[in-house]
Scaffold this active site. Structure first.
Site, PDB file in Angstrom:
ATOM      1  N   GLY A 196       0.769  -1.241   0.000  1.00  0.00           N
ATOM      2  CA  GLY A 196       0.000   0.000   0.000  1.00  0.00           C
ATOM      3  C   GLY A 196       0.798   1.288   0.000  1.00  0.00           C
ATOM      4  O   GLY A 196       0.350   2.292   0.547  1.00  0.00           O
ATOM      5  N   ARG A 242     -16.667 -15.288  -8.843  1.00  0.00           N
ATOM      6  CA  ARG A 242     -16.189 -13.938  -9.085  1.00  0.00           C
ATOM      7  C   ARG A 242     -17.309 -12.902  -8.894  1.00  0.00           C
ATOM      8  O   ARG A 242     -17.104 -11.817  -8.364  1.00  0.00           O
ATOM      9  CB  ARG A 242     -15.709 -13.886 -10.533  1.00  0.00           C
ATOM     10  CG  ARG A 242     -14.597 -12.937 -10.818  1.00  0.00           C
ATOM     11  CD  ARG A 242     -14.008 -13.277 -12.164  1.00  0.00           C
ATOM     12  NE  ARG A 242     -12.780 -14.031 -11.994  1.00  0.00           N
ATOM     13  CZ  ARG A 242     -11.618 -13.462 -11.693  1.00  0.00           C
ATOM     14  NH1 ARG A 242     -11.524 -12.171 -11.539  1.00  0.00           N
ATOM     15  NH2 ARG A 242     -10.536 -14.183 -11.546  1.00  0.00           N
ATOM     16  N   MET A 298      -4.543  -6.949  -6.760  1.00  0.00           N
ATOM     17  CA  MET A 298      -4.127  -8.056  -7.629  1.00  0.00           C
ATOM     18  C   MET A 298      -5.292  -8.988  -7.934  1.00  0.00           C
ATOM     19  O   MET A 298      -5.219 -10.186  -7.696  1.00  0.00           O
ATOM     20  CB  MET A 298      -2.983  -8.830  -6.952  1.00  0.00           C
ATOM     21  CG  MET A 298      -1.777  -7.969  -6.633  1.00  0.00           C
ATOM     22  SD  MET A 298      -1.096  -7.176  -8.093  1.00  0.00           S
ATOM     23  CE  MET A 298      -0.282  -8.570  -8.842  1.00  0.00           C
ATOM     24  N   ARG A 299      -6.338  -8.412  -8.426  1.00  0.00           N
ATOM     25  CA  ARG A 299      -7.484  -9.247  -8.779  1.00  0.00           C
ATOM     26  C   ARG A 299      -8.117  -8.651 -10.025  1.00  0.00           C
ATOM     27  O   ARG A 299      -8.400  -7.442 -10.071  1.00  0.00           O
ATOM     28  CB  ARG A 299      -8.459  -9.256  -7.614  1.00  0.00           C
ATOM     29  CG  ARG A 299      -9.688 -10.035  -7.908  1.00  0.00           C
ATOM     30  CD  ARG A 299     -10.071 -10.973  -6.802  1.00  0.00           C
ATOM     31  NE  ARG A 299     -11.237 -11.720  -7.232  1.00  0.00           N
ATOM     32  CZ  ARG A 299     -11.471 -12.964  -6.926  1.00  0.00           C
ATOM     33  NH1 ARG A 299     -10.625 -13.626  -6.193  1.00  0.00           N
ATOM     34  NH2 ARG A 299     -12.561 -13.573  -7.339  1.00  0.00           N
ATOM     35  N   ASN A 311      -6.370   3.125 -12.165  1.00  0.00           N
ATOM     36  CA  ASN A 311      -5.364   2.122 -11.807  1.00  0.00           C
ATOM     37  C   ASN A 311      -3.989   2.714 -12.050  1.00  0.00           C
ATOM     38  O   ASN A 311      -3.819   3.576 -12.920  1.00  0.00           O
ATOM     39  CB  ASN A 311      -5.537   0.866 -12.667  1.00  0.00           C
ATOM     40  CG  ASN A 311      -4.526  -0.220 -12.316  1.00  0.00           C
ATOM     41  OD1 ASN A 311      -4.309  -0.511 -11.131  1.00  0.00           O
ATOM     42  ND2 ASN A 311      -3.890  -0.816 -13.315  1.00  0.00           N
ATOM     43  N   HIS A 328      -0.104   1.526 -13.049  1.00  0.00           N
ATOM     44  CA  HIS A 328       0.633   0.388 -13.609  1.00  0.00           C
ATOM     45  C   HIS A 328       2.112   0.775 -13.712  1.00  0.00           C
ATOM     46  O   HIS A 328       2.434   1.859 -14.217  1.00  0.00           O
ATOM     47  CB  HIS A 328       0.080   0.039 -14.994  1.00  0.00           C
ATOM     48  CG  HIS A 328       0.759  -1.141 -15.592  1.00  0.00           C
ATOM     49  ND1 HIS A 328       0.542  -2.428 -15.145  1.00  0.00           N
ATOM     50  CD2 HIS A 328       1.682  -1.244 -16.581  1.00  0.00           C
ATOM     51  CE1 HIS A 328       1.299  -3.261 -15.838  1.00  0.00           C
ATOM     52  NE2 HIS A 328       1.996  -2.574 -16.718  1.00  0.00           N
ATOM     53  N   ASP A 341      -4.986  -3.641 -17.870  1.00  0.00           N
ATOM     54  CA  ASP A 341      -3.965  -2.621 -18.128  1.00  0.00           C
ATOM     55  C   ASP A 341      -4.211  -1.862 -19.433  1.00  0.00           C
ATOM     56  O   ASP A 341      -3.270  -1.532 -20.177  1.00  0.00           O
ATOM     57  CB  ASP A 341      -2.559  -3.243 -18.117  1.00  0.00           C
ATOM     58  CG  ASP A 341      -2.217  -3.834 -16.755  1.00  0.00           C
ATOM     59  OD1 ASP A 341      -2.724  -3.307 -15.746  1.00  0.00           O
ATOM     60  OD2 ASP A 341      -1.470  -4.824 -16.697  1.00  0.00           O
ATOM     61  N   GLU A 356       5.618   6.902  -9.241  1.00  0.00           N
ATOM     62  CA  GLU A 356       4.225   6.471  -9.028  1.00  0.00           C
ATOM     63  C   GLU A 356       3.594   7.309  -7.919  1.00  0.00           C
ATOM     64  O   GLU A 356       2.451   7.750  -8.023  1.00  0.00           O
ATOM     65  CB  GLU A 356       4.170   4.992  -8.618  1.00  0.00           C
ATOM     66  CG  GLU A 356       4.540   4.012  -9.711  1.00  0.00           C
ATOM     67  CD  GLU A 356       4.337   2.562  -9.273  1.00  0.00           C
ATOM     68  OE1 GLU A 356       3.354   2.265  -8.572  1.00  0.00           O
ATOM     69  OE2 GLU A 356       5.178   1.725  -9.628  1.00  0.00           O
TER      70      GLU A 356
HETATM   71  C1  GRF Z   1       2.870  -0.688  -7.749  1.00  0.00           C
HETATM   72  O1  GRF Z   1       4.071  -0.868  -8.416  1.00  0.00           O
HETATM   73  C2  GRF Z   1       1.757  -0.451  -8.719  1.00  0.00           C
HETATM   74  O2  GRF Z   1       2.155   0.241  -9.856  1.00  0.00           O
HETATM   75  C3  GRF Z   1       1.337  -1.849  -9.079  1.00  0.00           C
HETATM   76  O3  GRF Z   1       1.449  -2.587  -7.892  1.00  0.00           O
HETATM   77  C4  GRF Z   1       2.405  -1.968  -7.046  1.00  0.00           C
HETATM   78  C5  GRF Z   1       1.730  -1.689  -5.747  1.00  0.00           C
HETATM   79  O4  GRF Z   1       2.618  -1.203  -4.795  1.00  0.00           O
HETATM   80  N1  GRF Z   1       0.025  -1.857  -9.654  1.00  0.00           N
HETATM   81  P1  GRF Z   1       2.068  -0.557  -3.458  1.00  0.00           P
HETATM   82  O5  GRF Z   1       1.199  -1.634  -2.790  1.00  0.00           O
HETATM   83  O6  GRF Z   1       1.283   0.651  -3.825  1.00  0.00           O
HETATM   84  O7  GRF Z   1       3.275  -0.260  -2.649  1.00  0.00           O
END
Ligand code: GRF
Length: 204
Positions: free
Chosen positions: A22, A76, A101-102, A118, A120, A156, A185
């Site tokens: 997170g 689902r 991750m889903r 999202n 990425h 994505d 990010e």
């Molecule tokens: C990040 O690299 C994000 O781009 C990807 O998953 C990772 C999550 O990292 N989708 P965090 O949990 O925000 O530290």
């Protein structure tokens, strides 16, 4: 008649969906501490009860929810209905996926069209999917980065809101490159959420 009071425009209520540590969630929480930021983090929800970010969110005084995928097995739709109910309970306007991750079904994605973001860790449309840093190094690209985009049914993909580039340096390993990307990010996710919350970025 009393003069109508001018009420400040309501901040958008945001749910951040996580599955892990997170750190992007933290970046959004930090940005939203500023009263002039157009969004507040009203909920952090995880599909994994062991997501480290849940404790961080609780410490920050943010409501948390767990919608455990194990409860629903392969169903689902039941999982997504439960998630949708939690989001409605918290009167959520915008959803930010942050290491969630889903994969989400077209039904769920359509319901949040233009209201779900999202992040990425690559310069989309390059390197969709997992292990982006190792794949970028293997491909020999000189520039890598991160993308915030609206979520579309295909993984994505979806309209890009913001991107940031980082250089790939000689001697980089996936971990060193990941750290350089993660730093950007944390900058662009709050900026992108601001654009969407203010109606300055739209999905169509
Ligand atoms: C990040 O690299 C994000 O781009 C990807 O998953 C990772 C999550 O990292 N989708 P965090 O949990 O925000 O530290």
């Amino acid at each position: 008649m009393p003069k109508e009071s001018i009420t400040p425009r309501a901040r958008k209520r945001v749910a951040v969906l996580i599955s892990g540590r997170g750190s992007n969630m933290v970046a959004l929480i930090e940005a939203a501490k500023d009263a002039s930021y157009p969004a507040e983090i009203a909920l952090v929800a995880s599909n994994r009860p062991d997501a480290a970010g849940l404790a961080t969110a609780r410490q920050a005084g943010i409501a948390t929810a767990i919608v455990d995928r194990m409860t629903y097995g392969k169903d689902r739709e039941a999982f997504e209905r439960a998630l949708q109910a939690v989001l409605e309970d918290h009167r959520i306007d915008l959803v930010c996926l942050a290491g969630f991750m889903r994969l989400l079904t077209p039904w769920f994605v359509a319901g949040w069209h233009g209201r779900m973001l999202n992040i990425h860790p690559a310069l989309l449309p390059a390197f969709k999917g997992l292990h982006t840093h190792a794949r970028a190094l293997a491909a020999g690209v000189k520039t890598h980065g991160a993308t915030v985009h609206f979520v579309a049914a295909e993984m994505d993909s979806g309209p890009i809101i913001l991107q940031a580039e980082v250089p790939v340096l000689a001697g980089d390993r996936p971990e060193t490159l990941a750290a350089r990307v993660l730093a950007v990010e944390h900058k662009i996710y709050p900026q992108a959420l601001r654009l969407v919350a203010e109606g300055r970025a739209r999905a169509d």
